[in-house]
Design a protein around this motif. Structure first.
Motif, mmCIF file in Angstrom:
data_model
loop_
_atom_site.group_PDB
_atom_site.id
_atom_site.type_symbol
_atom_site.label_atom_id
_atom_site.label_comp_id
_atom_site.label_asym_id
_atom_site.label_seq_id
_atom_site.Cartn_x
_atom_site.Cartn_y
_atom_site.Cartn_z
ATOM 1 N N CYS A 1 33.510 37.129 33.441
ATOM 2 C CA CYS A 1 34.189 37.466 34.690
ATOM 3 C C CYS A 1 33.169 37.527 35.813
ATOM 4 C CB CYS A 1 34.876 38.819 34.578
ATOM 5 S SG CYS A 1 36.099 38.912 33.275
ATOM 6 N N GLU B 1 35.913 41.174 29.376
ATOM 7 C CA GLU B 1 34.585 40.938 28.818
ATOM 8 C C GLU B 1 34.518 41.365 27.349
ATOM 9 O OE1 GLU B 1 31.770 41.060 32.785
ATOM 10 O OE2 GLU B 1 32.141 42.946 31.719
ATOM 11 N N LYS C 1 38.118 43.988 34.262
ATOM 12 C CA LYS C 1 36.905 43.205 34.005
ATOM 13 C C LYS C 1 36.301 43.600 32.663
ATOM 14 C CE LYS C 1 32.445 42.014 36.116
ATOM 15 N NZ LYS C 1 31.425 42.472 35.191
ATOM 16 N N LEU D 1 38.361 39.270 41.446
ATOM 17 C CA LEU D 1 37.998 39.109 40.046
ATOM 18 C C LEU D 1 38.337 37.679 39.654
ATOM 19 C CD1 LEU D 1 36.969 40.314 37.407
ATOM 20 C CD2 LEU D 1 39.293 41.092 36.943
ATOM 21 N N LEU E 1 32.725 38.811 40.042
ATOM 22 C CA LEU E 1 33.278 39.529 41.187
ATOM 23 C C LEU E 1 32.804 38.859 42.469
ATOM 24 C CD1 LEU E 1 32.816 43.231 40.047
ATOM 25 C CD2 LEU E 1 34.938 41.945 40.172
#
Length: 76
Positions: free
Chosen positions: A29, A23, A19, A50, A31
């Protein structure tokens, strides 16, 4: 925006490195089930997912391939 799951895990920590990497490349992203798994970690059917936008999928696949290659190279 359509989201697609690119990786799943029973614990959030398993997804945080990827992640962070995504980013850093400007890819948003998300979760899915992040808090559910924290509260109900005793139920093995819950997984953190993810997710990224489908429009970012090509770049995400390239980054994941590079990351996996770099990881494998450090093992050898």
């Amino acid at each position: 925006m359509n989201l697609v799951t690119i990786k799943k895990s029973r614990t959030e920590i398993d997804l945080l490195v990827l992640k962070s990497r995504l980013e850093s490349e400007g890819i948003k992203c998300y979760l899915k089930n992040e808090f559910t798994t924290q509260l109900m970690n005793y139920i093995p059917t819950f997984e953190v997912e993810l997710q990224v936008s489908t429009s970012d999928l090509e770049v995400v696949n390239r980054i994941m391939t590079e990351t996996e290659s770099n990881y494998n190279a450090t093992l050898n």
